[in-house]
Design a protein around this motif. Structure first.
Motif, mmCIF file in Angstrom:
data_model
loop_
_atom_site.group_PDB
_atom_site.id
_atom_site.type_symbol
_atom_site.label_atom_id
_atom_site.label_comp_id
_atom_site.label_asym_id
_atom_site.label_seq_id
_atom_site.Cartn_x
_atom_site.Cartn_y
_atom_site.Cartn_z
ATOM 1 N N LEU A 48 -16.253 -89.646 22.982
ATOM 2 C CA LEU A 48 -16.689 -89.508 21.586
ATOM 3 C C LEU A 48 -17.791 -88.459 21.492
ATOM 4 C CD1 LEU A 48 -16.674 -90.362 18.640
ATOM 5 C CD2 LEU A 48 -18.225 -92.235 19.253
ATOM 6 N N ASP A 49 -18.694 -88.455 22.457
ATOM 7 C CA ASP A 49 -19.783 -87.481 22.481
ATOM 8 C C ASP A 49 -19.228 -86.052 22.531
ATOM 9 O OD1 ASP A 49 -22.588 -86.706 22.723
ATOM 10 O OD2 ASP A 49 -22.110 -86.205 24.805
ATOM 11 N N PHE A 50 -18.211 -85.824 23.353
ATOM 12 C CA PHE A 50 -17.602 -84.494 23.470
ATOM 13 C C PHE A 50 -16.987 -84.073 22.139
ATOM 14 C CE2 PHE A 50 -14.005 -81.703 24.140
ATOM 15 C CZ PHE A 50 -14.566 -80.703 24.913
ATOM 16 N N VAL A 51 -16.216 -84.956 21.543
ATOM 17 C CA VAL A 51 -15.541 -84.645 20.279
ATOM 18 C C VAL A 51 -16.563 -84.307 19.201
ATOM 19 C CG1 VAL A 51 -14.107 -85.612 18.428
ATOM 20 C CG2 VAL A 51 -13.475 -85.979 20.828
ATOM 21 N N ILE A 52 -17.639 -85.078 19.130
ATOM 22 C CA ILE A 52 -18.685 -84.822 18.135
ATOM 23 C C ILE A 52 -19.326 -83.459 18.366
ATOM 24 C CG2 ILE A 52 -20.980 -85.571 17.364
ATOM 25 C CD1 ILE A 52 -19.950 -88.471 17.715
ATOM 26 N N LYS A 53 -19.574 -83.106 19.630
ATOM 27 C CA LYS A 53 -20.181 -81.804 19.923
ATOM 28 C C LYS A 53 -19.275 -80.660 19.472
ATOM 29 C CE LYS A 53 -23.277 -83.114 23.601
ATOM 30 N NZ LYS A 53 -23.763 -82.877 24.946
ATOM 31 N N VAL A 54 -17.979 -80.791 19.695
ATOM 32 C CA VAL A 54 -17.043 -79.745 19.274
ATOM 33 C C VAL A 54 -17.077 -79.586 17.755
ATOM 34 C CG1 VAL A 54 -14.609 -79.063 19.133
ATOM 35 C CG2 VAL A 54 -15.502 -80.009 21.263
ATOM 36 N N VAL A 55 -16.957 -80.693 17.039
ATOM 37 C CA VAL A 55 -16.879 -80.653 15.583
ATOM 38 C C VAL A 55 -18.190 -80.172 14.970
ATOM 39 C CG1 VAL A 55 -16.542 -82.079 13.522
ATOM 40 C CG2 VAL A 55 -15.063 -82.388 15.499
ATOM 41 N N GLU A 56 -19.333 -80.582 15.534
ATOM 42 C CA GLU A 56 -20.617 -80.156 14.988
ATOM 43 C C GLU A 56 -20.948 -78.705 15.336
ATOM 44 O OE1 GLU A 56 -23.508 -83.050 16.291
ATOM 45 O OE2 GLU A 56 -23.011 -84.395 14.631
ATOM 46 N N SER A 57 -20.481 -78.227 16.482
ATOM 47 C CA SER A 57 -20.791 -76.861 16.912
ATOM 48 C C SER A 57 -19.893 -75.817 16.269
ATOM 49 C CB SER A 57 -20.660 -76.742 18.432
ATOM 50 O OG SER A 57 -21.530 -77.624 19.076
ATOM 51 N N LEU A 58 -18.669 -76.186 15.952
ATOM 52 C CA LEU A 58 -17.676 -75.230 15.451
ATOM 53 C C LEU A 58 -17.165 -75.706 14.097
ATOM 54 C CD1 LEU A 58 -15.777 -74.940 18.842
ATOM 55 C CD2 LEU A 58 -17.549 -73.402 17.980
ATOM 56 N N GLU A 59 -17.705 -75.142 13.025
ATOM 57 C CA GLU A 59 -17.390 -75.628 11.686
ATOM 58 C C GLU A 59 -15.925 -75.453 11.297
ATOM 59 O OE1 GLU A 59 -18.641 -72.044 8.732
ATOM 60 O OE2 GLU A 59 -20.272 -73.183 9.644
ATOM 61 N N GLU A 60 -15.200 -74.585 11.972
ATOM 62 C CA GLU A 60 -13.789 -74.371 11.653
ATOM 63 C C GLU A 60 -12.890 -75.488 12.192
ATOM 64 O OE1 GLU A 60 -15.713 -72.024 12.988
ATOM 65 O OE2 GLU A 60 -15.739 -70.380 11.574
ATOM 66 N N VAL A 61 -13.439 -76.358 13.057
ATOM 67 C CA VAL A 61 -12.650 -77.423 13.686
ATOM 68 C C VAL A 61 -12.793 -78.713 12.889
ATOM 69 C CG1 VAL A 61 -12.267 -78.777 15.782
ATOM 70 C CG2 VAL A 61 -12.972 -76.381 15.964
ATOM 71 N N GLU A 62 -11.663 -79.223 12.397
ATOM 72 C CA GLU A 62 -11.649 -80.499 11.682
ATOM 73 C C GLU A 62 -11.468 -81.636 12.681
ATOM 74 O OE1 GLU A 62 -8.410 -80.263 8.928
ATOM 75 O OE2 GLU A 62 -9.568 -79.153 7.460
ATOM 76 N N LEU A 63 -12.170 -82.722 12.485
ATOM 77 C CA LEU A 63 -12.108 -83.874 13.381
ATOM 78 C C LEU A 63 -10.688 -84.416 13.489
ATOM 79 C CD1 LEU A 63 -13.462 -86.056 15.111
ATOM 80 C CD2 LEU A 63 -13.901 -87.323 12.999
ATOM 81 N N TYR A 64 -10.040 -84.620 12.366
ATOM 82 C CA TYR A 64 -8.696 -85.201 12.369
ATOM 83 C C TYR A 64 -7.705 -84.293 13.103
ATOM 84 C CZ TYR A 64 -4.923 -88.178 10.690
ATOM 85 O OH TYR A 64 -3.858 -89.042 10.628
ATOM 86 N N TRP A 65 -7.834 -82.993 12.903
ATOM 87 C CA TRP A 65 -6.953 -82.057 13.608
ATOM 88 C C TRP A 65 -7.212 -82.105 15.108
ATOM 89 C CZ3 TRP A 65 -8.088 -77.883 16.752
ATOM 90 C CH2 TRP A 65 -6.986 -77.142 17.170
ATOM 91 N N LEU A 66 -8.482 -82.124 15.501
ATOM 92 C CA LEU A 66 -8.818 -82.132 16.918
ATOM 93 C C LEU A 66 -8.265 -83.373 17.608
ATOM 94 C CD1 LEU A 66 -10.311 -80.835 19.300
ATOM 95 C CD2 LEU A 66 -12.369 -82.062 18.553
ATOM 96 N N LEU A 67 -8.383 -84.526 16.975
ATOM 97 C CA LEU A 67 -7.936 -85.772 17.591
ATOM 98 C C LEU A 67 -6.431 -85.990 17.502
ATOM 99 C CD1 LEU A 67 -10.765 -88.192 16.427
ATOM 100 C CD2 LEU A 67 -10.430 -87.183 18.699
#
Length: 127
Positions: A48-67
């Motif tokens: 979860l920590d990794f996913v949050i870092k990706v989404v918070e660092s890269l505004e073009e990445v949507e959480l739902y798309w990433l998961l």
């Protein structure tokens, strides 16, 4: 549950979009390089920590798309669309740009943003 193989493909897509190596991607989101390697190989599942870092660092990445791979990448909300009353993104940047100091080195570059005529943009970070 996240499909590890599909998740690693989406990570590769993000890295390609930003033209980042594994090391550059790890640095951009603030994780160890080995974390990226283990995720890309399928050895580890994303925390979860990794996913949050990706989404918070890269505004073009949507959480739902990433998961789940559903939605869009890059995030359509991150593409700026100028309006008649608002200045264009390029005009806003011009007012914020500091004078160039000839003593600056390439190592001092934090990121570069390229604005296109249609109002969209791409952000690049050095490796």
């Amino acid at each position: 549950m996240v499909n590890t193989e599909a998740f690693s493909k989406r990570l590769k897509q993000i890295m390609d979009y930003y033209s980042l190596s594994s090391a550059g991607f790890a640095e951009a989101i603030g994780v160890n390089r080995s974390s990226i390697s283990h995720l890309l190989s399928g050895r580890n599942k994303p925390s979860l920590d990794f996913v949050i870092k990706v989404v918070e660092s890269l505004e073009e990445v949507e959480l739902y798309w990433l998961l789940n791979g559903k939605g869009s990448f890059p995030n359509s909300a991150s593409i700026l669309k100028p309006t008649a009353t608002a200045p264009s993104p390029a005009e806003e940047i011009k007012s914020e740009v500091a004078p160039i100091n000839p003593k600056n080195k390439e190592d001092d570059i934090e990121h570069i943003i390229i604005f296109y005529k249609d109002g969209s943009f791409k952000k690049y970070r050095p490796n």
